[in-house]
Design a protein around this motif. Sequence first.
Motif, mmCIF file in Angstrom:
data_model
loop_
_atom_site.group_PDB
_atom_site.id
_atom_site.type_symbol
_atom_site.label_atom_id
_atom_site.label_comp_id
_atom_site.label_asym_id
_atom_site.label_seq_id
_atom_site.Cartn_x
_atom_site.Cartn_y
_atom_site.Cartn_z
ATOM 1 N N VAL A 129 8.047 0.369 -10.166
ATOM 2 C CA VAL A 129 7.942 1.757 -10.602
ATOM 3 C C VAL A 129 7.210 1.838 -11.936
ATOM 4 N N GLY A 130 6.268 2.768 -12.029
ATOM 5 C CA GLY A 130 5.571 2.982 -13.290
ATOM 6 C C GLY A 130 4.102 3.288 -13.089
ATOM 7 N N ARG A 131 3.397 3.254 -14.196
ATOM 8 C CA ARG A 131 1.963 3.510 -14.231
ATOM 9 C C ARG A 131 1.275 2.175 -14.491
ATOM 10 N N HIS A 132 0.428 1.763 -13.581
ATOM 11 C CA HIS A 132 -0.237 0.466 -13.667
ATOM 12 C C HIS A 132 -1.725 0.674 -13.912
ATOM 13 N N LEU A 146 0.821 -1.214 0.000
ATOM 14 C CA LEU A 146 0.000 0.000 0.000
ATOM 15 C C LEU A 146 0.857 1.267 0.000
ATOM 16 N N ASN A 147 1.996 1.221 0.671
ATOM 17 C CA ASN A 147 2.876 2.394 0.740
ATOM 18 C C ASN A 147 3.530 2.715 -0.598
ATOM 19 N N GLU A 148 3.565 1.766 -1.530
ATOM 20 C CA GLU A 148 4.159 2.012 -2.844
ATOM 21 C C GLU A 148 3.276 2.893 -3.727
ATOM 22 N N ILE A 149 1.970 2.869 -3.506
ATOM 23 C CA ILE A 149 1.039 3.588 -4.366
ATOM 24 C C ILE A 149 1.080 5.073 -4.021
ATOM 25 N N ALA A 150 1.553 5.880 -4.968
ATOM 26 C CA ALA A 150 1.632 7.330 -4.743
ATOM 27 C C ALA A 150 0.265 7.981 -4.925
ATOM 28 N N ARG A 151 -0.442 7.584 -5.980
ATOM 29 C CA ARG A 151 -1.736 8.205 -6.292
ATOM 30 C C ARG A 151 -2.385 7.463 -7.457
ATOM 31 N N ILE A 179 -10.077 6.806 -4.814
ATOM 32 C CA ILE A 179 -8.793 6.177 -4.475
ATOM 33 C C ILE A 179 -7.871 7.197 -3.823
ATOM 34 N N ASN A 180 -7.731 8.367 -4.423
ATOM 35 C CA ASN A 180 -6.843 9.390 -3.862
ATOM 36 C C ASN A 180 -7.312 9.857 -2.479
ATOM 37 N N VAL A 190 -8.199 4.486 -15.417
ATOM 38 C CA VAL A 190 -7.519 4.860 -14.177
ATOM 39 C C VAL A 190 -6.213 4.084 -14.095
ATOM 40 N N VAL A 191 -5.148 4.785 -13.704
ATOM 41 C CA VAL A 191 -3.855 4.130 -13.480
ATOM 42 C C VAL A 191 -3.397 4.404 -12.057
ATOM 43 N N LEU A 192 -2.726 3.411 -11.481
ATOM 44 C CA LEU A 192 -2.091 3.592 -10.180
ATOM 45 C C LEU A 192 -0.638 3.949 -10.427
ATOM 46 N N VAL A 193 -0.167 5.015 -9.807
ATOM 47 C CA VAL A 193 1.198 5.497 -10.020
ATOM 48 C C VAL A 193 2.072 5.020 -8.857
ATOM 49 N N ILE A 194 3.148 4.314 -9.219
ATOM 50 C CA ILE A 194 4.146 3.867 -8.246
ATOM 51 C C ILE A 194 5.450 4.565 -8.607
ATOM 52 N N GLU A 195 5.963 5.361 -7.679
ATOM 53 C CA GLU A 195 7.127 6.195 -7.978
ATOM 54 C C GLU A 195 8.456 5.604 -7.535
ATOM 55 N N GLU A 196 8.438 4.591 -6.669
ATOM 56 C CA GLU A 196 9.695 3.975 -6.233
ATOM 57 C C GLU A 196 9.452 2.517 -5.871
#
Length: 165
Positions: A128-131, A96-101, A150-151, A118-124
């Motif tokens: 990493v990427g847009r899922h 859960l902590n990986e999901i930025a927004r 979600i946000n 809708v995409v889930l953004v993982i920044e690190e």
Amino acid sequence: MKVTTDTPDLLVVDDKPLFLGIMLIVFILVFVAAGLMIVMSGEPLGILFGLFGGGMGLAAFAVFVRRVQVVFHGPEGYVELRRRNLFGGSRMRHDLNEIARAEIEESRSNEGGATWRVVLVIEEGQSVGRHPITLAYSNGRGHHRAAEAINRWLDAARGHARREA
């Protein structure tokens, strides 16, 4: 796309393409029925008509009709993306902590019509990427409402985690 559960501990977002599924089933039935009628009128090639048309509809159903569910589980700290079609399903889990927004991706046709997903953004981290939640783009306000939910849920979950620490 629809938010089906929204509590402080759990957020569930579902995408069930019911309209598309129903339309493809009608397509299959029409071709199979027409093929049977042609066969009953004495033309054996009606079998090919029914099999080809029904088969094309079944192939489209298998490819395009896919149930997607995203579960954000606060107490256990994960996000699980579940996809299911005629051939089975898959699950992908992220911390859960990986999901930025969540963000909206837009696609425009040549005629200027817009569709979204809708995409889930993982920044690190490793993922990493847009899922994308759904693989296909579609129209309607459900995508925007889901991304906002979600946000909002992620912000509340992070605030709750900070208060507990």
